[in-house]
Design a protein around this motif. Structure first.
Motif, PDB file in Angstrom:
ATOM      1  N   LEU A 162       0.822  -1.210   0.000  1.00 51.71           N
ATOM      2  CA  LEU A 162       0.000   0.000   0.000  1.00 51.71           C
ATOM      3  C   LEU A 162       0.862   1.269   0.000  1.00 51.71           C
ATOM      4  N   PRO A 163       1.902   1.359   0.838  1.00 47.21           N
ATOM      5  CA  PRO A 163       2.789   2.526   0.701  1.00 47.21           C
ATOM      6  C   PRO A 163       3.430   2.599  -0.686  1.00 47.21           C
ATOM      7  N   GLY A 164       3.761   1.440  -1.248  1.00 45.45           N
ATOM      8  CA  GLY A 164       4.332   1.420  -2.599  1.00 45.45           C
ATOM      9  C   GLY A 164       3.349   1.942  -3.630  1.00 45.45           C
ATOM     10  N   SER A 165       2.071   1.572  -3.467  1.00 47.11           N
ATOM     11  CA  SER A 165       1.032   2.040  -4.380  1.00 47.11           C
ATOM     12  C   SER A 165       0.837   3.549  -4.266  1.00 47.11           C
ATOM     13  N   ALA A 166       0.828   4.072  -3.024  1.00 50.94           N
ATOM     14  CA  ALA A 166       0.673   5.518  -2.811  1.00 50.94           C
ATOM     15  C   ALA A 166       1.884   6.281  -3.337  1.00 50.94           C
ATOM     16  N   TYR A 167       3.072   5.731  -3.165  1.00 52.56           N
ATOM     17  CA  TYR A 167       4.304   6.352  -3.669  1.00 52.56           C
ATOM     18  C   TYR A 167       4.283   6.395  -5.195  1.00 52.56           C
ATOM     19  N   MET A 214      -0.801   7.195   3.865  1.00 49.27           N
ATOM     20  CA  MET A 214      -0.128   8.407   4.325  1.00 49.27           C
ATOM     21  C   MET A 214       1.381   8.206   4.353  1.00 49.27           C
ATOM     22  N   ILE A 215       1.822   7.008   4.750  1.00 50.26           N
ATOM     23  CA  ILE A 215       3.254   6.701   4.762  1.00 50.26           C
ATOM     24  C   ILE A 215       3.822   6.768   3.353  1.00 50.26           C
ATOM     25  N   GLY A 216       3.125   6.158   2.390  1.00 48.27           N
ATOM     26  CA  GLY A 216       3.596   6.158   1.004  1.00 48.27           C
ATOM     27  C   GLY A 216       3.704   7.566   0.431  1.00 48.27           C
ATOM     28  N   THR A 217       2.699   8.390   0.716  1.00 49.05           N
ATOM     29  CA  THR A 217       2.705   9.767   0.229  1.00 49.05           C
ATOM     30  C   THR A 217       3.815  10.582   0.909  1.00 49.05           C
ATOM     31  N   ALA A 218       3.973  10.391   2.211  1.00 45.14           N
ATOM     32  CA  ALA A 218       5.033  11.094   2.939  1.00 45.14           C
ATOM     33  C   ALA A 218       6.410  10.703   2.413  1.00 45.14           C
ATOM     34  N   LEU A 219       6.590   9.432   2.083  1.00 45.12           N
ATOM     35  CA  LEU A 219       7.862   8.981   1.503  1.00 45.12           C
ATOM     36  C   LEU A 219       8.122   9.643   0.153  1.00 45.12           C
ATOM     37  N   TYR A 220       7.062   9.788  -0.647  1.00 42.80           N
ATOM     38  CA  TYR A 220       7.209  10.438  -1.955  1.00 42.80           C
ATOM     39  C   TYR A 220       7.695  11.880  -1.769  1.00 42.80           C
TER      40      TYR A 220
END
Length: 503
Positions: A67-72, A289-295
């Motif tokens: 999911l973080p990968g998908s958001a990123y 939120m984690i994925g977006t924050a990482l981006y």
């Protein structure tokens, strides 16, 4: 200092994993060993533990890493899937849980046999087993990513070693080990995700305010296009897909049905379902939120990332890289251990449920109708080993995919076989006969095969117009609808002919 951090993280990781594995295996030494305890825990497990286990079944390492990968990689389009869960859970407590508690069968597919005959049970159980192989393969692959980032070990060898460990743990522990380890890991996973998000936001210049500003500017918070386009991953495609797949989870997935049967009574089964399903929504939002924050964090300075991770194709590997290189000393080992343990407990759930299906739907029906307690336990354990070994092969085949989440969703759509449509046909359309249901399944399978394979098999300008124009996630939706509608319409035609003859 780097060596000390690595040593401390490894000590925490291996110590934690050893504790969880020993805890799971300890259930093998319980005095009351029986097939019933192995598959339902004797129907005496507490509500909160079953609820946490349902939550952990949703989460696993697919959610934690994919999911973080998908958001990123894109935006919050996949979060729409989570928004359909309350609807599916409500239908489950009104329809599915009372039905399964009433018929009192540990097999999710016994009802289909009662309604349509043995062929329906065999078909549904095979579809389930294929889906679990895809699921376990996806999880094993995702589990290998953080260890690859931490130690640099070859992903293939990590998959093989992890798979063998899970097989031992699952074959020995039974459903009690699965549910109790799920409950422990669910708590740790939530805490770990919260810590990760806070650390990432703290490292972004400007903090949360800046992260939201950059995310909005890059359209990272979007739930997808609201156009009525079913050829791409729009809001509506994920909404329809999520509703159908979650109805299938709650309605015909052996993993969930065993949890309904593990509860002390129907009321506690309903409470567990609400608890586990509703908890997943805010937690899945946390992962996005984690994925977006990482981006935001990495796009502000791409030089922080190694050259091989600077393309969006490496989205699934971004979060594991941050876990290893961005978290404080000690948290890296603990978080990787939590991801591993959650993934392993989820795989063990699938192995336990798959072995249950092999015993109840195949071995007892076609090989030995009344096996002894010892023979039944042997079949359960051998089946778990067999399914585990195949899932290792599936995981090895997934090492080249761009997005593990997309690969898992596509495979689950194909292997579902529209079983939900067959179940709803049997439950809602009382006058449908066996032959009408069988014709519906045959046509449904042909449609699913065309939708899944046309892009691969039909190449060239002449054949382009015969390809499936819809998004891959809609395969399960269309397959489900075709089976239900064909069976229902044939039933109506049959009734009219019968009434004409009487006149």
């Amino acid at each position: 200092m780097a060596d000390q951090i690595e040593i401390l993280d490894l000590i925490i990781f291996f110590g934690y994993m050893a504790g969880i594995l020993l805890f799971g295996i300890s259930f093998y030494f319980r005095k009351n060993k029986s097939p019933e305890n192995y598959v339902t825990g004797g129907g005496k497990l507490p509500t909160w533990a079953i609820g946490m286990s349902i939550f952990a079944t949703f989460v696993s390492s697919i959610s934690f890493l994919a999911l973080p990968g998908s958001a990123y990689l894109g935006n919050w389009n996949s979060f729409v899937f989570s928004l359909t869960i309350p609807i599916a859970a409500y239908i489950a407590i009104k329809l599915f849980i009372p039905l399964y508690r009433k018929i009192n069968s540990v097999s999710a597919y016994y009802y289909l046999e009662v309604r349509f005959g043995s062929w329906a049970r065999v078909y549904a159980s095979i579809c389930y087993l294929l889906t679990q192989l895809a699921r376990m393969g996806s999880i094993l692959y995702l589990l290998a990513l953080p260890m690859n980032a931490l130690l640099g070990w070859d992903i293939a060898w990590i998959i093989i070693i992890t798979g063998i460990c899970v097989i031992i743990y699952a074959a020995l522990g039974g459903i009690e080990a699965v549910i109790w380890t799920d409950a422990i890991q669910g708590i740790i996973l939530i805490a770990g995700a919260v810590i990760c998000l806070l650390v990432i936001l703290n490292q972004i210049p400007g903090g949360t305010t800046e992260a939201i500003k950059v995310a909005k500017a890059h359209d990272k918070l979007s739930l997808g296009s609201f156009q009525l386009d079913f050829t791409t991953s729009t809001f509506w495609v994920i909404l329809v897909y999520g509703l159908v797949i979650n109805l299938q989870n709650f309605g015909v997935d052996q993993n969930y049905i065993q949890r309904y049967m593990s509860a002390k009574n129907e009321k506690e089964a309903i409470q567990s379902t609400w608890f586990g399903s509703l908890l997943y929504i805010p937690v899945s939002l946390l992962f996005f939120m984690i994925g977006t924050a990482l981006y935001v964090y990495y796009q502000s300075d791409l030089t922080i990332l190694p050259q091989g991770l600077r393309t969006l194709d490496a989205a699934d590997k971004i979060f594991p890289y941050f876990i290893v290189n961005g978290l404080p000393t000690g948290f890296t080992g603990l978080l990787i251990a939590a991801i591993f343990a959650a993934g392993m407990s989820t795989i063990s759930t699938s192995l336990n449920s798959s072995s249950t299906i092999i015993l109840t739907d195949h071995y007892k029906k076609y090989i030995s109708k009344n096996p002894s307690m010892g023979a039944s336990l042997r079949v359960l354990r051998i089946s778990a080993v067999f399914m585990g070994l195949i899932s290792i092969a599936v995981a090895l085949a997934m090492t080249g995919v761009t997005s593990a989440l997309d690969a898992w969703w596509a495979l689950s759509s194909i292997f579902s076989g529209g079983v939900l449509g067959l179940f709803l046909l049997g439950y809602l359309a009382k006058n449908v006969k066996k032959i009408e249901a069988l014709i519906g399944v045959i046509i449904g399978v042909l449609v699913i095969s065309w939708m899944s394979l046309s892009a691969i098999l039909l190449e060239g300008e002449m054949l382009e117009k015969f390809k499936n124009p819809l998004h891959a996630n809609l395969t399960i939706v269309v397959g489900t609808l075709v089976i239900f509608l064909v069976g229902f319409l044939l039933s109506g035609i049959g009734r009219k002919k019968g009434e004409t003859r009487k006149k």
